[in-house]
Every structure is written in C-alpha cells, then in structure tokens.
Design a protein around this motif. Structure first.
Motif, PDB file in Angstrom:
ATOM      1  N   ILE A 574       0.777  -1.099  -0.086  1.00  0.00           N
ATOM      2  CA  ILE A 574       0.033   0.089   0.089  1.00  0.00           C
ATOM      3  C   ILE A 574       0.865   1.381  -0.036  1.00  0.00           C
ATOM      4  N   LEU A 575       1.945   1.023   0.692  1.00  0.00           N
ATOM      5  CA  LEU A 575       2.812   2.331   0.851  1.00  0.00           C
ATOM      6  C   LEU A 575       3.454   2.477  -0.379  1.00  0.00           C
ATOM      7  N   ASN A 576       3.861   1.603  -1.427  1.00  0.00           N
ATOM      8  CA  ASN A 576       4.410   1.760  -2.514  1.00  0.00           C
ATOM      9  C   ASN A 576       3.249   2.342  -3.450  1.00  0.00           C
ATOM     10  N   ASN A 577       1.965   1.831  -3.545  1.00  0.00           N
ATOM     11  CA  ASN A 577       1.158   2.399  -4.404  1.00  0.00           C
ATOM     12  C   ASN A 577       0.863   3.882  -4.116  1.00  0.00           C
ATOM     13  N   ASN A 578       0.755   4.242  -2.796  1.00  0.00           N
ATOM     14  CA  ASN A 578       0.839   5.660  -2.415  1.00  0.00           C
ATOM     15  C   ASN A 578       1.689   6.569  -2.892  1.00  0.00           C
ATOM     16  N   ILE A 579       3.310   5.963  -2.541  1.00  0.00           N
ATOM     17  CA  ILE A 579       4.336   6.741  -3.375  1.00  0.00           C
ATOM     18  C   ILE A 579       4.197   7.211  -4.653  1.00  0.00           C
ATOM     19  N   GLN A 580       3.786   6.086  -5.559  1.00  0.00           N
ATOM     20  CA  GLN A 580       3.491   5.980  -6.983  1.00  0.00           C
ATOM     21  C   GLN A 580       2.542   7.135  -7.164  1.00  0.00           C
ATOM     22  N   THR A 610      13.304   1.502   4.758  1.00  0.00           N
ATOM     23  CA  THR A 610      14.127   1.672   3.428  1.00  0.00           C
ATOM     24  C   THR A 610      14.209   0.475   2.789  1.00  0.00           C
ATOM     25  N   ILE A 611      14.889  -0.758   3.341  1.00  0.00           N
ATOM     26  CA  ILE A 611      15.078  -1.804   2.724  1.00  0.00           C
ATOM     27  C   ILE A 611      13.915  -2.671   2.464  1.00  0.00           C
ATOM     28  N   ASN A 612      12.916  -2.616   3.260  1.00  0.00           N
ATOM     29  CA  ASN A 612      11.475  -3.191   3.092  1.00  0.00           C
ATOM     30  C   ASN A 612      10.856  -2.574   1.996  1.00  0.00           C
ATOM     31  N   LEU A 613      10.649  -1.369   1.641  1.00  0.00           N
ATOM     32  CA  LEU A 613      10.225  -0.557   0.620  1.00  0.00           C
ATOM     33  C   LEU A 613      10.962  -1.121  -0.622  1.00  0.00           C
ATOM     34  N   ALA A 614      12.448  -1.063  -0.732  1.00  0.00           N
ATOM     35  CA  ALA A 614      12.944  -1.183  -1.772  1.00  0.00           C
ATOM     36  C   ALA A 614      12.721  -2.839  -2.031  1.00  0.00           C
ATOM     37  N   MET A 615      12.507  -3.420  -1.251  1.00  0.00           N
ATOM     38  CA  MET A 615      12.305  -4.959  -1.415  1.00  0.00           C
ATOM     39  C   MET A 615      10.844  -5.398  -1.974  1.00  0.00           C
ATOM     40  N   MET A 617       9.364  -2.969  -4.001  1.00  0.00           N
ATOM     41  CA  MET A 617       9.647  -2.210  -5.390  1.00  0.00           C
ATOM     42  C   MET A 617      10.521  -3.419  -6.244  1.00  0.00           C
ATOM     43  N   ALA A 618      11.247  -4.174  -5.692  1.00  0.00           N
ATOM     44  CA  ALA A 618      12.192  -4.997  -6.388  1.00  0.00           C
ATOM     45  C   ALA A 618      11.281  -6.235  -6.986  1.00  0.00           C
ATOM     46  N   ARG A 619      10.455  -6.692  -6.225  1.00  0.00           N
ATOM     47  CA  ARG A 619       9.628  -7.627  -6.388  1.00  0.00           C
ATOM     48  C   ARG A 619       8.654  -7.404  -7.521  1.00  0.00           C
ATOM     49  N   GLY A 620       8.320  -6.152  -7.581  1.00  0.00           N
ATOM     50  CA  GLY A 620       7.562  -5.921  -8.796  1.00  0.00           C
ATOM     51  C   GLY A 620       8.395  -5.603 -10.126  1.00  0.00           C
ATOM     52  N   GLY A 621       9.518  -6.234 -10.175  1.00  0.00           N
ATOM     53  CA  GLY A 621      10.297  -6.133 -11.306  1.00  0.00           C
ATOM     54  C   GLY A 621      10.896  -4.914 -11.871  1.00  0.00           C
ATOM     55  N   GLU A 622      10.859  -3.810 -10.943  1.00  0.00           N
ATOM     56  CA  GLU A 622      11.857  -2.631 -11.116  1.00  0.00           C
ATOM     57  C   GLU A 622      13.349  -3.024 -10.523  1.00  0.00           C
ATOM     58  N   ARG A 623      14.234  -2.230 -11.040  1.00  0.00           N
ATOM     59  CA  ARG A 623      15.751  -2.154 -10.733  1.00  0.00           C
ATOM     60  C   ARG A 623      15.598  -1.057  -9.610  1.00  0.00           C
ATOM     61  N   TYR A 707      14.395   3.058  -9.280  1.00  0.00           N
ATOM     62  CA  TYR A 707      14.140   4.018  -8.321  1.00  0.00           C
ATOM     63  C   TYR A 707      15.255   3.755  -7.420  1.00  0.00           C
ATOM     64  N   ILE A 708      15.719   4.832  -6.877  1.00  0.00           N
ATOM     65  CA  ILE A 708      16.793   5.303  -5.741  1.00  0.00           C
ATOM     66  C   ILE A 708      16.235   5.503  -4.498  1.00  0.00           C
ATOM     67  N   ILE A 709      16.361   4.565  -3.553  1.00  0.00           N
ATOM     68  CA  ILE A 709      15.831   4.805  -2.267  1.00  0.00           C
ATOM     69  C   ILE A 709      17.110   5.173  -1.414  1.00  0.00           C
ATOM     70  N   VAL A 710      17.106   6.346  -0.806  1.00  0.00           N
ATOM     71  CA  VAL A 710      18.365   6.872   0.249  1.00  0.00           C
ATOM     72  C   VAL A 710      18.132   6.661   1.627  1.00  0.00           C
TER      73      VAL A 710
END
Length: 823
Positions: A574-580, A610-615, A617-623, A707-710
């Motif tokens: 849900i967080l990923n969708n809201n950020i998009q 950070t790490i869980n949001l990145a994971m 996004m990565a599962r969705g096929g994004e680099r 996506y770059i997550i800092v």
C-alpha cells in the motif's frame, strides 16, 4: 480533482464526532466487560456479607396542659412581668426530654441493652437479641470497674451449657474459666448476675445442647450515647403535638423495643411529676385533719362537761325571731372563720421559707389565688426536673428560682390581703352579733354559754367535713392520673430494608465498572506524550500527507521473504502504491525517481522502512538501488555480502579516482535490488556531503535504476539530510508510534515552514492494529490463514496478547474471514 477534494473535506467535517468517540472506547470493550464484571462481583460479595438495616417508627400525641384561664390578679402579675414564660409547656421542651441522654439511659437500664449476645459461628458475627439460648439477669454492675475491664479487653465471655444445669463461663481476654449452675449468682470483678435459660429460644436445627454464645458487657453510658444518636424525634406538624420517633438498626425487634420503652419512660416521669403535687396536697390535708380532729374532740368534751355540770338535758329557746337572725350571722361567721383559718394556715406554710409544692383545691374561694398556686407548683416541678441533670448555678434554674421567690411573695401578699378582708368581715359580723347579743341578754347565761359551745362545734365540724371531702377528691385525682403521651402507633418496622440498597449499589457498581476503563483510557491518553496514530500527526503537522502506516511487527520474520502475505507486506505494498500516486501528482512519471528516507531521531525504523520498501519495489520487477547516506551510523552493511569491508559513498566523495559502478554491489535479498553502501565512517561527514560530487552521484545513478531509495541520517540530530535534500523527489519522513514524542513533530513543522524539507511525506511505523486508520486494520489480514495451535505455541506471550487484542478490536464480520500472520 479539486472537486473531489472538496467533497472529501465536506464529508470529513460532517462525520459524527460521537461515532469517533465511541470507536475510541469500543476498541477496549474487553476491558469494559472485565472491569464491570469485577466490580459487580465485588458488589454482590459485599451485599451478601453486609448487615441489613431496617427503619422502625412510632408516633405519640403530647397532651396540651393549658391553664383554665387567668384571674384579674394573674393578669395584673403578668402585666408587671412577674409570670412571663410559665404558661403551657413548650413542645420543644418535650422533644428535648424525649431526646435526652437521661431518658435513653433509663431505657438501656430497663432493657439491659448493655449486655450484648453474639453468635460467632459462620463467616460473620451475628447479634442475638432475645434469641440467645440463655440470658443474663444483672443484679449489680460497677461502671467504673467495667470501664477498666473494657480497656483491658476483659469484657468478652463465652458461655457454654454443660449437661443440663452446668454453665461454663470463659473470659476471652485472659482465658480464665469459671463454672457455675443455672439461676445461681455469679460474681465477676465488675458485675453480679445469674444465668437463666431463655424460654423463648427457638433452635433453627436439631441440636443436643444449645450452642456457645459470646457475651459482651458494654458501658451503659456508651450504649445510651449510641442509641441517643440513632433516635430521631420530630414534630410532624407545627400546629399540632403529634410527634414521630424513629430509629435505624440492624435488629428490628430491638429498635421497636427501644422506641416503646422511650415512650413508657417519658410517661412514667410525667406521671411521677403529676403525682408529686397530689401527694403533697394529701400530706397537707392529713396534717390539718389531725389538728381539727383534736380541736373538735376538745369542743365536744367541753359541751359534754357543760351539760353534766349544769344538769342540762335540753335548753328552751328564747325568742324564735332573735335566734333566726343570730343563726344567719353565725353561718356567715362560720364561713369567714373557715376561710380565715385556711388563709392563716397557707400564710404560715409560705412563711416557713421552703420552696416546696403548695396544696391545691383546698377551698380557697379566690380564683386568682388558686391560679397562682397552680403556676407556683408548675415552677417547682420544672426546677426540680432541671436539677436532676444540672446544678443550682444553671441559668435556667436561677431564673426559675427567681420566679418562684417572686411568685411566693405575690402569693403571700395575696393571702395577707385576703386575711385582712376576712378580718374586716369578721369584725363587722361580730358587731352585728353584738347587737343581737344585747337583744338576747335576757336569755339565761347557761343557754348563752351552750350556744357558744355549739357554735364552735359547728365551725370545727364544717372544717373537718370540708377537709375530708378534699382528701377524697385528691385521692381520686391521684388514682386517675393518665399518661402525658398518648400512643398513636406502637413501634413498627417498615417491611423492607433501607440499607444496603441493592438496586442503588448494583447500579452504582455498573457505572463505576464502566467509568474505570474510561478513566484509565483517558488518563493513559493524557499521560501519553508519544505519537500513537495518524490523528496525532495531523493535529501537529496537517500539511504533510501520510502515505503509509506500518503495523507492529509481531514476529522475527521479515517482509522481504518470498510470497509473503503478512500484514506488514501488505502495508508496504500500500505504501508503494501511495508513493507512486504522489509521484504521479507531482508530474514525475519517468524512471530514476529518488526517495530520501529520514526520521527525527535514531530508532524510528528508517533503515527498516528503506530496505523493505526497496524489496517491495524489486519484487515488482523494478531495478532498485538503495544508497546509504547515513555516513555516521551505517546500517545497510548487514544486507550485503561482506558489507562491512566494502567501500561506499564516503570513498567516492573523498577519492576522485573511484568509479561509481565499482562501488555498487549486489544485495543478498533480491536480484533486482542493488546496494551503494555508506563506506567507512569519515571524520567530516557534513563537509563531504557539501561537495559537488554528491550531485554527480545522483545524476549518474538516476539513469541506471528505476528507483533510488536513500537511507539518510536523523534530521533532528545532524544537518546531513538537510544538506542533500535538494536531490530528492520525495522525502519519506518515518515516525514510530509509541516511540516518537509528539513534541518532536514540532521540529518537522518548523523545518517545513523554513523550507528545509520539501516534498515531505509521513510514514507511521510500528502502529498497533487497533490504531490503524481507515480500512488498514481490516484489509491487512484479508485472505490470510489464522495461525494453528502449533504456531501459537511457538510465539511469545506478548505476541499472543497482541494477536488476541487485534481480534477483539476488529468486527465480527471481518474476523470471520480474515487472519493475522504472526510470522
């Protein structure tokens, strides 16, 4: 878009506040149920052990003893102020007598209330009033020694029947034992009594011998004070003399006996006061009869001797006409002499100086003087009654003594005036008799002497018969004395107990049981200075959107496991969708979007986010590239292979020869997730972050990743995040529920106002399931299986409680087809 926002705002404003308040408390409904049940159970236990109290009442009418009128002399005395305040007895005085401690002391003595019987069997002590198998009959009681025994706790005794006649008396204070027989006097240090069987005792069960009874001796004064405080005496109507006596007591029969005995003692004293006047009158009449009888015997003896000496059997009357006139004057002289004799006796009685009751209704014809005698006697009785409970120096007694002396003086003056008038009348009659005597001077001397003797005899006989009549009248008055208080209703008890009131106590317990959780919840809210839910953030910083709420992690498993369907995984989706959605709103739809993740202080979960949001996004096929820009406290090394030894951002910024591609490494979490670690901790992090190479770094990696997550440093502790914030597309600001203090949100609001933070979005981490907003608390568990018994045995107690509370705080419909993954 603006129209939809307006509709949302209007709907939000119209949402009922009551429903929000109700939802706030419904989350804790198990606490309300447990609290209410506990208080109700405690109340039921109290009601089962509490001693009920009953209300008993009696009513009487006080007879109004008004005077029969006042004479002219009395009116004259009243106008002079001598007789003020001695009219009809004030009803307030009668109420005071009924309430007096002296009256209650007489009641206690009459009913032996200072000896209390107890049944010590069972869970509570029960007083036995007239239900004890045996009773004590006091013969002597030393109050002083009893008070010493009470002080030493030697006033409790246990009585046990042994056999048929033996009684064992055990002192519970010093454990001494005394054996005696029924109906035999027993002498203790402070009392002498006999033990007898109670003929009215009725056992509730079959028993071979009466059970032991505990007996307590109490001070008569203390018991009288106790019941005096319980007794209520009220005048029902100010215009009447109807009085109500009432009392509250656990023993209805005892209360009724006390009320009836109070009325009895009051009537007994009133009758004694009335009889006192009659007894004094009888004494005065008997004394005068004795004197008159002797005088009459002397006159008759003289008459007998006169006849014997002169050998007279009968005397011829002289002139019928003269004798008739003489007879009329003789009658008048007899009446005057009788009155004069009575007045002289009263003057002599008053002259003795004693303040005693005067005889009434002895034949004084003057009505004014008779009224003064009645009022004088009433003052004497009132003074004697006050002297029973006070001294002669009492202002009321002194005032009454003054009135008595004044009234005695007035009576003496009235009697002397009457005597003077009687003497004048007597002298006048004597003169008239002298004229008649000259007319009958021709009558033989013997006849004249005989008539003189007869006249004296008639006077004495008339006075003697008069006193006999008055004595009979006084005896009838003494025998016919009635009670002063007429009983309207004998004491009776209301058919219901007045305390404890079961309905009120249970209702109050119900309210108290519901109020305790409310107080607990409100106090918890008032004392809590930590952020709990989205509303706490909105109240302080309403201008920064909240894009995600991460639930409390209930197990050690991480969300980046494959095919994870836990509530945490759903929250990050849900967080990923809201950020998009936020990126779409800002117009940035291309690749290379850069997100900065920061927090106020350490420990709020920014690296975890950070790490869980990145994971996700990565599962969705994004680099995805995760960059560690927290140069002071790097935390990303644990997610890379040999991360502690790898170079990173600090190496790139310090060494111009380093190539960025060589610093990017694979993560051990997902193939699409790459890491650019922080590298060795530099001595001057802020100076490195101000270099132009920071911008070159972001420009280079934007073209290589979707996506770059800092992961940045905490904003409140150091200025590192503010230095590089201009390179971010969105700033994800992590706040941890139950950890971040509310006042720290002021720092975020101030930073936004100063434009130090741009494009900021809040993420609320570690939120309890009961505090999640909107549908998150329901949707996070949709489609999941509930944990089986084996899994529940493996989780910690804290996780079990959290899981159960999450079930309590969700609706029954949602719980039917949802579950919470604790792992």
């Amino acid at each position: 878009m603006a129209r939809k926002k307006d509709i949302y705002s209007t709907t939000k404003q119209k949402e009922p506040e009551f429903r929000e308040l109700l939802d706030r408390y419904l989350r804790y409904w198990p606490l309300f149920v447990l609290s209410t049940l506990f208080i109700l159970i405690c109340s039921l236990i109290y009601l089962s052990f509490a001693t009920p109290t009953y209300f008993s009442v009696a009513s009487v009418i006080i007879k109004d003893e008004k005077s029969n009128g006042s004479s002219k002399d009395t009116d004259n005395f009243t106008s002079l102020g001598f007789l003020g305040g001695i009219g009809t007895n004030s009803i307030e005085n009668e109420l005071g007598i009924l309430r007096s401690k002296r009256m209650m002391t007489n009641v206690v003595r009459a009913l032996d209330l200072n000896v209390v019987y107890y049944d010590m069997e069972g869970f509570r002590t029960r007083e036995l009033y007239k239900q004890s198998p045996f009773l004590l009959q006091l013969q002597q009681l030393d109050e002083k020694k009893l008070r010493e025994a009470i002080r030493d706790e030697k006033n409790f005794f246990e009585l046990t029947i042994i056999g048929t006649q033996q009684v064992q008396i055990k002192n519970l204070g010093d454990e001494s034992i005394l054996q005696t027989e029924l109906n035999t006097p027993v002498t203790l240090e402070f009392a002498t009594f006999t033990v007898r069987k109670n003929e009215n005792y009725q056992s509730s069960k079959e028993e071979l011998a009466p059970p032991p009874v505990t007996i307590q001796f109490k001070s008569i004064e203390s018991i009288a004070s106790q019941y005096q405080s319980q007794l209520i005496v009220e005048l029902i109507d100010e215009n009447a003399t109807l009085i109500m006596l009432s009392m509250e007591d656990p023993l209805p029969q005892k209360a009724r006996d006390v009320l009836n005995q109070v009325v009895f003692e009051y009537n007994r004293e009133a009758i004694e006061d009335k009889n006192l006047i009659a007894e004094n009158t009888a004494f005065f009449i008997d004394e005068r009869l004795s004197i008159i009888n002797k005088e009459l015997d002397s006159v008759e003896s003289g008459k007998e001797r006169f006849k014997e000496t002169n050998s007279l059997a009968d005397l011829q009357l002289g002139s019928e006409l003269i004798m008739q006139n003489a007879s009329e004057y003789n009658i008048k002289q007899q009446e005057v002499n009788t009155q004069l004799e009575l007045v002289t006796s009263m003057i002599r009685f008053l002259g003795s100086g004693k303040s005693e009751l005067l005889p009434s209704n002895i034949g004084i014809t003057d009505p004014g003087v008779q009224q003064l005698i009645n009022e004088y006697n009433q003052l004497i009785i009132e003074r004697n009654r006050l002297l029973v409970g006070s001294t002669e120096n009492n202002p009321r007694v002194v005032n009454l003594e003054s009135q008595i002396n004044q009234l005695r003086s007035n009576l003496r003056t009235s009697f002397e005036r009457i005597r003077t008038n009687l003497r004048i009348s007597r002298n006048s009659l004597q003169k008239q008799a002298g004229l008649l005597g000259s007319q009958i001077s021709e009558v033989p001397a013997q006849e004249r002497q005989f008539r003189e003797i007869e006249r004296q005899q008639n006077i004495k006989e008339a006075l003697y018969l008069f006193l006999l009549q008055k004595r009979e009248e006084n005896s009838l008055a003494l025998a016919a004395t009635g009670p002063k208080a007429k009983i309207v209703d004998q004491a009776y008890t209301l058919p219901y107990k007045i305390s404890p009131n079961s309905n009120i106590i249970l209702f109050a317990s119900l309210l108290f049981g519901l109020a305790l959780p409310v107080l607990y919840i409100n106090s918890k809210t008032l004392l809590n200075n930590k952020v709990r839910n989205r509303n706490d953030i909105r109240k302080v910083v309403p201008t920064i959107p909240l894009v995600g709420e991460l639930p409390h992690l209930t197990s050690d498993d991480q969300v980046f496991q494959p095919n994870n369907r836990s509530s945490m995984s759903e929250a990050f989706r849900i967080l990923n969708n809201n950020i998009q959605h936020e990126l779409y709103k800002s117009g940035d739809t291309g690749k290379g979007a850069c997100f900065f993740v920061t927090s106020t202080i350490k420990g709020e979960g920014k690296t975890f986010t950070t790490i869980n949001l990145a994971m996700t996004m990565a599962r969705g096929g994004e680099r995805v590239l995760v960059v560690g820009f927290d140069l002071r406290n790097p935390q990303l090394n644990q997610y890379a292979i040999d991360g502690k030894s790898l170079p990173g951002v600090s190496n790139y910024l310090k060494n111009n020869q380093e190539h960025l591609e060589s610093l990017i490494t694979d993560s051990k979490l997902h193939p699409n997730l790459k890491l650019l670690l922080s590298g060795p901790i530099p001595t001057n992090p802020s100076e490195l972050l101000r270099k132009k190479k920071v911008g070159e770094l972001f420009n280079e990696i934007r073209g290589k990743f979707d996506y770059i997550i800092v992961d940045t440093a905490p904003s409140m502790l150091v200025a590192d995040t503010f230095i590089i914030n201009n390179h971010s597309d969105l700033l994800l600001y992590v706040v941890r529920a139950g950890y971040t203090k509310k006042k720290m949100l002021d720092f975020v609001a101030d930073a936004q106002a100063d434009k130090k933070l741009t494009n900021a979005l809040f993420i609320l981490n570690d939120v309890k399931l009961s505090e999640l907003g909107y549908g998150n608390k329901y949707g996070y568990t949709y489609g999941q299986e509930r944990p089986n018994a084996i899994k529940l045995l493996r989780i910690s107690l804290k996780d079990k409680l959290n899981y159960l509370m999450s079930l309590f705080t969700t609706s029954s419909v949602d719980k039917a087809d949802s579950g919470t993954d604790l792992y």
